[in-house]
Structure formats: structure tokens, C-alpha cells
Enzyme design. Structure first.
Site, mmCIF file in Angstrom:
data_model
loop_
_atom_site.group_PDB
_atom_site.id
_atom_site.type_symbol
_atom_site.label_atom_id
_atom_site.label_comp_id
_atom_site.label_asym_id
_atom_site.label_seq_id
_atom_site.Cartn_x
_atom_site.Cartn_y
_atom_site.Cartn_z
ATOM 1 N N ASP A 191 5.634 6.642 -5.022
ATOM 2 C CA ASP A 191 6.417 7.153 -5.915
ATOM 3 C C ASP A 191 7.876 8.128 -5.844
ATOM 4 O O ASP A 191 7.184 9.270 -4.894
ATOM 5 C CB ASP A 191 5.653 6.577 -7.255
ATOM 6 C CG ASP A 191 4.843 8.108 -7.154
ATOM 7 O OD1 ASP A 191 4.890 8.901 -8.138
ATOM 8 O OD2 ASP A 191 4.044 8.014 -6.170
ATOM 9 N N HIS A 210 2.500 0.665 1.118
ATOM 10 C CA HIS A 210 2.950 1.140 -0.147
ATOM 11 C C HIS A 210 3.640 2.577 -0.564
ATOM 12 O O HIS A 210 3.596 3.362 -0.199
ATOM 13 C CB HIS A 210 2.006 1.012 -1.421
ATOM 14 C CG HIS A 210 2.233 1.357 -2.620
ATOM 15 N ND1 HIS A 210 3.515 -0.531 -3.275
ATOM 16 C CD2 HIS A 210 2.917 1.733 -4.199
ATOM 17 C CE1 HIS A 210 3.106 0.462 -4.657
ATOM 18 N NE2 HIS A 210 3.554 1.552 -4.510
ATOM 19 N N ASP A 270 -2.750 -4.744 4.389
ATOM 20 C CA ASP A 270 -1.484 -4.221 4.746
ATOM 21 C C ASP A 270 -0.511 -4.640 4.534
ATOM 22 O O ASP A 270 0.259 -5.688 4.880
ATOM 23 C CB ASP A 270 -1.268 -3.975 6.925
ATOM 24 C CG ASP A 270 -0.012 -3.075 7.369
ATOM 25 O OD1 ASP A 270 0.548 -2.175 6.297
ATOM 26 O OD2 ASP A 270 0.331 -3.591 8.187
ATOM 27 N N GLU A 313 -1.223 2.262 0.146
ATOM 28 C CA GLU A 313 -0.529 3.419 -0.186
ATOM 29 C C GLU A 313 -0.587 4.689 1.331
ATOM 30 O O GLU A 313 -1.683 4.939 0.899
ATOM 31 C CB GLU A 313 -0.857 3.725 -2.036
ATOM 32 C CG GLU A 313 0.722 4.761 -1.840
ATOM 33 C CD GLU A 313 0.285 4.854 -3.590
ATOM 34 O OE1 GLU A 313 2.004 5.810 -4.592
ATOM 35 O OE2 GLU A 313 -0.085 4.631 -4.056
#
Length: 851
Positions: A332, A661, A709, A718
């Protein structure tokens, strides 16, 4: 509401007899945006129970903006019905497609859907003409001359057959380190088999010739995977090269190398991760390649609201701060001080190790060694990278004159969560400073305290700035020892809450003592329960458990600690390593990780890596090969010798993770975006199943099998700065061990002589000969004493000793050793000399012959 119905084109005779199956996950958006993706120009968010996206004006084609869901199973001959509710703030025509997710995206259903501002229900039916697990529902919403808002709800795809239970593709039953094995030391592979008795194995080279044979050693059922396993010992193999395979029990491994040098590249790639993650700077194509280049994010350039003038959350403060720069934390766009602190510290410790460890190459991380824009500035590149985060951490400190002055804001991130994919320069959400915390304040005190001693030779002004900020933070934390981050502060970013900061106090005190030698910090160390308590636990080092960081540095960084206290600290590191060594030896896959109750945690691979850091430090202190081998065994696990036959590091191994991710390394969702760059480590198995995709596919998994995955499985897949930091440390360690296995081909020769012994002391003389045709410009020779000897003085060089490890570097005037030329230095040491000669000498990271 009106309904648009397209009749079923073809129905097979038996299709209607079975109950229809729902193929869409989270079609009502009750679980937020989970399982859904969108193109970066139209990020979605849940508004009043609908998924809505602002579509920009001027897109050319309808597919220039898409919202979709992947991994839809399609069965040839089965009937399906797609239904949904949709609206648009201006009249537009979109397309609703059911198609395959890979180019050229052949469609099974493609319908033009006219939308108005009134939400309408739509329903379309079709019969699939293909069998595929890679189906995709895609709402193509581009092509409008006007900007508009698209909203979607109640998405359903009924039909097909019940999805069979997920079965991971584990590939060959012979599991190896898919990158390869270093020369020398302990080297193992694992066979998964039903056999209970030993079976034969063959090592085959790239030309198909058998170069070694043997029989497996049965180990029984591995409780982490429920697999029956056998061990294959390759330690006696002397062959080197590329393209080897192992055959056993009718199966053949993926190819791998013997005598590899790949860890040098992994050292660079794992550190390059941090440049990729930088906020507030354009990522240069000349450094990373065109696919990874991007404009600067969060500098206030539209649509960004930026990090240069950020307010606090309502009610937290009445000032604004410039908190630009730093690293994006993970997948993020948040920036968190507690995660930034540990990550920065581990990069700084990786560099500091090149000044203390005998086998470390002092030049490996120097200026020009990494792909960063600051290269060629006279400062080691790893320090340049760490500084990018340090500058951000310093900016997060509460200014003087404000309430809680000297404390540090816990984090900065968007006011609401963004979805995937989302390039940082296109993030239009408001940014907010979150309240200060004692944990964040002590992270700054520790990292800035370490900064002060390491930057002193390169930038004294910055070192002084770091030390001043560290002292201020320490005082503020002492005045406010229990200001904790809220566990519910998780809108738009992670909470990173921690209500026990005694370990942060210990870590900060250790770094400030090592830098200043001041009594106040030594007193804080002695008063801490962590100074004599167990810090090398089953759960290991993490952002919430940092006492071991202080212990490791106290054991290895020169200080004025009394010798008996220093010996106890170093013995505790070795005891911790013994714990992890025993764990590795007791595991079928040789991994130094055995969490309580067998439950693998979020980021389990980082726990493996941090245990490897402890093992590597024990090797640096003792020179005992079993610790070195355990670090390399940990890499075997991470690079493919594991129950899933999965290399968890992008770009390393035939079966490597590549859909981690991440918001802008999101090729799985948007083919115009790249996969993560080489050297990015996935979080790894998480048996708690903490995301919807993992819950859907992995329920009932054995702990070490709980991994996907898949970009949507954020709890298992992540990436994060605090996971890549120990990867970089361990990769640097492994890269330096690559030079310790073949002294017959070494570029140097060392003559070590003891001249006299008297009253528990002795004099030594060492001659280094450069046996190559190229001059050595700057030298550092490391060795391990086999006993308790300590160098007390040296001439014609400078000395640094940590435990049994000694490093003598040039004195400046004798830094150059010409081809076939020698330099000599002498030393005085305590202890026995003639009966305790060293057996391993390492010059600039490469093993020397003796004699």
C-alpha cells in the site's frame, strides 16, 4: 427498476438439472473491495454498499478503464447467467464481458450495457465454449468523453459446476534450492514420497551425465506439511556448474546450480527493492528499466494531495508537517515509523557488519555498488538508501513548542483504503498524520542513534542531526512512556499497535550507548528486563519485538562494556543461535523456524530470515561452520526446498513467486503494469488465513502449505520493507560465504607467525601476498581465533575485534598491494598463540591460502 434480459443461446440437456453455482466472490461488496480489481485510472471504493469508481474523461476505448474479478472457472458446455446492478452519473454505454484473463482475452459473453443515473438490474446468459480456470468478469467502462462515476452492486455469475477443492501445484517431488548451493558446507535436498525405506538418488549434470549417487534418509511425516519426506545429502558432492538435476523415486527436480555466485546479485536486488519503494521521488528508468519507472508519488502533484503539507487526523493536532520521502511500507501507500525504524536499522546493521565481521567484504556495499541515484557521491550506497528513510523518520517528529514535542507520529497514510491496482502518483485520497506513539518515538531514537555513528565519517552534520533527534526522542519517550497506538486505527492503513514498549526502550538505549558511551544509556540497559532476559524466542524479531536488535549490536559493535558483560551478551547470541540451529536440524526441510503450536504467522518468511540473521551473527562471533550452514539451509527453504516447491523470491528459481500483493506491481490485474522486481520476498505461509482468497482456497491447509501466489492474498503474499531488510542482510552474508569454499583458487596467500609468548600474551606477524595480476587497492583481512585471544594493539594496520572474529585493515599508506607483492603487519594479543593458530583467513571477502 427495469431489467434487460438476453435469453440463453444454448442449453445442454443436463445443464438445468444441477443447482447453479455462484462463481463470484463478494458480489455484494459486503467485504469491501476484496477479490475485485480495477485499472489504475479508475480506482474503486465502496460507497453506500456499492463499488463506485470515478472514470476520467477522454479515454479512447471502452477497455481503457476496467473493473473486474479473476480466477473464474469456466466449463465447456455449461450454462451461465451473469447479473448485476449498475448506474452511471452521466448516460454511457459500457461492456459487460465474461472472458479469459490472458491475451488476447477471448470472450464468452460481451454485451453493451446502457447506463443512466438510475440503478438498473441486468441479466445475461450464455454457454461456455471453453474449459479454463482463468476466466474473468470484466466491466469495461472507458471510452467516454465526459468524466463520470460508475457504480456496481449485486454481481452474480451462476452456473457451471461446483469448484473443486484447491490443490496446489507443487511440481516435482524432489525439492531443491532452485537457485543453487554454495561450494562446501552442508547441502541438502528433500524428497516427498510414500516410501518408508531409503531410495536411490542420482545427481545429473546439464549434459545428462550422472555425477553422484546415493540413497535417501527417511525422516517420516513432516507435521508442517503432512508430507512423508526423505533427506538427500549433497554435502560430499564436489562438482560445480549450472543445470544440475536430482533424480529420485521416479521424479526429477527443477534445475539448479552448484558453486553458485547468485547471492551477490540477490544482495543487490534485495536492496534495490527499497529504491523501488521510495516515495516522493521519480523512479529512474536508467536505474530500474522502463517497466518500473514512474513519476514521483505523494508530492502534491494532481491528483495527489501529497505529503509535503499533511494535517493530523481531526482532533490530533493543529499543525501540519512536511513528511515527504521515505519508503512505502508494503503493498500500500502508507508509511509507518515502527516498520520504517526496524527496516532502516537492519540496513544500517548490514553495512556495520562490513566493519566488524571477519568474513564480510568491506567494499561490497560501498559507493557505486547499488542502483540508486546517489551513487558516486562518496557515501556507501546502502547508507544513501537508509538515509532516504531516515530523513522521513526525522520529519515525523513533533516540533518543539507543541504538545508532545519530541515524540514521533506513528504513521501517515490515506484517509481511506485504496484498492488494487493504484499507482502512487494517481492516488487522490487525502493524507493524514496519525497520533504520536511511544513505540514510534523509540524507533526514531534507535535508528537515529545508529545513524549518528555510521554517518559520522561521511556527513558529520547529518550524523549530528540524527544524534540530536535521537536524544530528543529518548527524552520524550521517557516523559511519555505509555502512549500507545490504537488497535482500531486501521482505516486506510495498518494499525501497527504495540502495548509493550520495554523492548523498544532497550533497543534505543543500546544504540545510544554504543554511539555515545554515556552512563545514562548504560543505566537504562542495566535496568531493562531484556538485558538479561531471553530475546531470541520462537517468534523471533519483528517490528513489535525488537529487543534482539539491541542485543545483536551490543554483541558485535565495539564499545566500552566490561569484558565479562560483553562475554555474557555474546554467549546469549550464540545460545539463541543454538536454539535456531536445533530447530533447523529437527525440521524435514531444514528451516530454522518452528512457531508455537506449529502456527505459521503473517510474514512467516521474515521470521525465517530474522532467525537466519541471528545464526549469521553467531558465525561472525565464533567462526563455527554449523551456523553458516544453517543460514544457507534457511535460503534453501526460501528458494524452493519447501513443501510447496515454491521460491518465495521474485526472479530467483524456476517456480518463483511473481504475483505478490502490491498496488503498482500488479500485472496479474492490469497487464500494463509489471510484476514485482527481482529480489522481492513474499510474506509466506500464514496458517491463520487472514484474507478472503486464502480463506476460500486454503481452508484446512497444513501450516507450511497455507500460501498462494495471488495478488489478492495479502496475508500470505504481500511484500514489505521489514521483510526485505533481513533478506538483504542474509543475502549479503551468503554472498560473502561464496568466497570461503575454495582456497585452492584464492587470490591471496597469508603467512601467520607467532614470535614469542610471555605472561599470557604473544606477538604475531601476518604477511599478505597478492597472488593475482591485479593490484589490491585497500585491504581488510579477517580471521577467527580458536580460543579466547584478544588483539590489544596492532602496527601497520587498524584492528576491530568482535568475539573470536578479528579484522585488520590497512593503515592508509599501505593500502595498495601490487601484483605478486606483499604487505606485513604485526600485533600483540592476550592468550595463547602458538597452540591456537587460526585456520581461515579472508581478504576482502575471499579466502586466502595459508603458508
Amino acid at each position: 427498476m427495469t431489467a434487460l434480459l438476453i435469453p440463453l443461446a444454448t442449453v445442454l440437456p443436463g445443464a438445468a438439472s444441477a443447482a447453479p453455482v455462484e462463481q463470484i466472490n463478494n458480489g455484494g461488496f459486503d467485504e469491501g473491495t476484496a477479490s475485485w480489481w480495477w485499472t489504475a485510472n479508475s480506482p474503486g471504493q465502496v460507497v453506500d454498499g456499492q463499488l463506485c469508481a470515478d472514470v476520467p474523461a477522454g479515454t479512447t476505448n471502452v477497455w481503457d478503464a476496467i473493473i473486474g474479478q479473476n480466477d473464474i472457472p469456466l466449463v465447456a458446455g455449461e450454462g451461465y447467467t451473469l447479473s448485476f446492478t449498475a448506474s452511471a452519473s452521466v448516460p454511457v454505454v459500457i461492456r459487460a464481458n465474461v472472458q479469459l484473463a490472458d491475451p488476447p482475452y477471448p470472450t464468452e459473453l460481451s454485451e453493451a450495457v446502457p447506463l443512466t443515473s438510475t440503478a438498473q438490474d441486468f441479466e445475461y446468459s450464455f454457454t461456455s465454449g471453453t474449459d479454463s480456470e482463468a476466466g474473468q468478469v470484466a466491466f469495461q467502462i472507458g471510452g467516454s468523453a465526459q468524466a463520470y462515476t460508475f457504480c456496481l452492486d449485486n454481481v452474480s455469475l451462476l452456473g457451471g459446476t461446483e469448484v473443486p477443492p484447491y490443490q496446489p501445484d507443487t511440481g516435482p517431488r524432489v525439492r531443491v534450492n532452485q537457485v543453487g548451493y554454495l561450494a562446501g558446507g552442508s547441502r541438502h535436498a528433500t524428497l516427498v514420497t510414500a516410501a518408508t525405506e531409503p531410495v536411490a538418488w542420482e545427481l545429473v549434470d546439464a549434459a545428462g551425465a550422472v555425477v553422484a549417487t546415493g540413497t535417501t534418509g527417511p525422516r517420516g511425516v513432516d507435521p508442517t506439511s503432512n508430507q512423508n519426506t526423505h533427506d538427500i545429502d549433497l554435502s560430499a558432492v564436489t562438482a560445480t556448474g549450472s543445470g544440475f538435476t536430482l533424480r529420485a523415486d521416479g521424479d526429477t527436480s527443477v534445475p539448479f546450480d552448484l558453486g553458485v555466485t547468485a547471492y551477490q546479485q540477490l544482495r543487490a536486488d534485495s536492496l534495490a527493492f527499497f529504491y523501488h519503494q521510495r516515495s516522493g521521488i521519480a523512479i529512474d528508468a536508467d536505474l530500474v528499466g522502463a517497466a518500473y519507472a514512474r513519476p514521483a508519488g505523494h508530492l502534491g502533484v494532481a491528483p495527489n494531495q501529497g505529503d509535503t503539507d499533511v494535517p493530523c487526523q481531526p482532533g490530533v493536532c493543529d499543525y501540519r508537517l512536511d513528511v515527504r520521502g521515505g519508503w512505502y511500507d508494503a503493498g500500500d501507500h502508507g508509511k509507518y515509523v515502527v516498520n520504517g525504524g526496524i527496516s532502516t536499522a537492519q540496513l544500517l546493521s548490514e553495512f556495520e557488519r562490513t566493519r566488524t565481521a571477519p568474513t564480510a567484504d568491506p567494499h561490497a556495499l560501498g559507493d557505486g555498488s547499488l542502483r540508486v541515484p546517489e551513487r558516486a557521491n562518496g557515501v556507501p550506497d546502502i547508507l544513501d538508501e537508509a538515509r532516504w528513510e531516515l530523513e522521513f523518520l526525522l520529519r515525523m517528529q513533533v516540533p518543539a513548542g507543541q504538545p508532545l514535542a519530541g515524540m514521533v507520529h506513528h504513521k501517515v497514510h490515506d484517509s481511506t483504503w485504496t484498492g488494487l491496482p493504484q499507482r502512487p502518483e494517481l492516488d487522490d485520497r487525502a493524507r493524514e498524520l496519525h497520533p504520536p506513539s511511544t513505540a514510534a518515538t523509540l524507533n526514531l531514537a534507535a535508528a537515529a542513534g545508529q545513524c549518528a555513528r555510521l554517518f559520522q565519517p561521511y556527513d558529520a552534520a547529518f550524523a549530528a542531526r540524527c544524534l540530536s533527534a535521537a536524544r530528543t526522542a529518548w527524552s520524550a519517550a521517557k516523559a511519555h512512556p505509555d502512549v500507545y497506538a490504537s488497535p482500531t486505527d486501521s482505516t486506510g492503513g495498518g494499525a501497527y499497535n504495540d502495548n509493550d514498549v520495554t523492548d523498544e526502550f532497550y533497543w534505543a538505549a543500546a544504540e545510544l550507548y554504543l554511539t555515545t558511551g554515556e552512563q545514562q544509556y548504560l543505566d537504562a540497559l542495566h535496568a531493562s528486563p531484556h538485558h538479561t532476559g531471553e530475546v531470541f524466542t520462537d517468534w523471533g524479531i519483528s517490528w513489535g519485538s525488537v529487543a534482539a536488535l539491541g542485543r545483536l549490536d551490543l554483541a558485535t559493535v565495539p564499545s566500552r562494556l566490561p569484558q565479562d558483560e560483553l562475554a555474557r551478551i555474546r554467549a546469549s547470541v550464540v545460545a539463541g543461535a543454538d536454539r535456531y540451529l536445533a530447530t533447523a536440524r529437527g525440521q524435514a526441510y531444514g528451516v530454522p523456524y518452528a512457531p508455537e503450536g506449529g502456527r505459521y504467522v503473517w510474514g512467516s518468511n521474515s521470521q525465517v530470515l530474522n532467525n537466519m540473521v541471528v545464526l549469521g551473527t553467531a558465525f561472525d562471533l565464533t567462526g563455527r561452520a554449523e551456523y553458516r550452514d544453517a543460514v544457507l539451509s534457511g535460503f534453501d527453504y526460501l528458494l524452493g526446498r519447501n513443501p510447496l516447491n515454491q521460491s518465495y523470491v521474485t526472479g530467483y528459481g524456476e517456480r518463483a513467486s511473481h504475483n505478490q500483493h502490491h498496488r503498482f506491481w500488479a500485472h496479474q490485474l492490469d497487464p500494463s503494469l509489471p510484476n514485482p522486481p527481482a529480489g522481492s520476498v513474499a510474506g509466506g505461509p500464514d496458517s491463520q488465513l487472514e484474507d478472503d482468497v486464502a480463506k476460500d482456497k486454503l481452508t484446512g491447509c497444513a501450516p507450511a502449505m497455507c500460501y498462494l501466489d495471488d495478488i489478492q492474498s495479502y496475508s500470505t503474499n504481500e511484500v514489505a520493507i521489514n521483510w526485505n531488510a533481513p533478506l538483504a542482510w542474509a543475502a549479503a552474508f551468503a554472498a560473502e560465504q561464496a568466497g570461503t569454499g575454495s582456497p585452492a583458487q584464492s587470490p591471496c596467500r597469508v603467512s601467520y607467525q607467532v614470535h614469542s609468548e610471555y605472561q599470557g600474551r604473544f606477538l604475531g606477524q601476518v604477511t599478505i601476498t597478492n597472488t593475482t595480476a591485479t593490484a589490491v587497492d585497500g585491504w581488510s583481512l579477517g580471521w577467527f581465533f580458536p580460543g579466547e585471544q584478544r588483539v590489544t594493539s596492532v602496527w601497520n594496520g587498524t584492528v576491530n575485534q568482535a568475539g573470536a572474529g578479528v579484522r585488520v585493515s590497512d593503515a592508509g599508506w599501505n593500502r595498495r598491494i601490487g601484483p605478486n607483492r606483499s604487505v606485513t603487519f604485526g600485533f600483540e594479543a592476550s592468550g595463547l598463540g602458538k597452540s591456537s593458530k587460526p585456520t581461515l583467513f579472508v581478504l576482502n571477502g575471499l579466502t586466502c591460502r595459508t603458508g
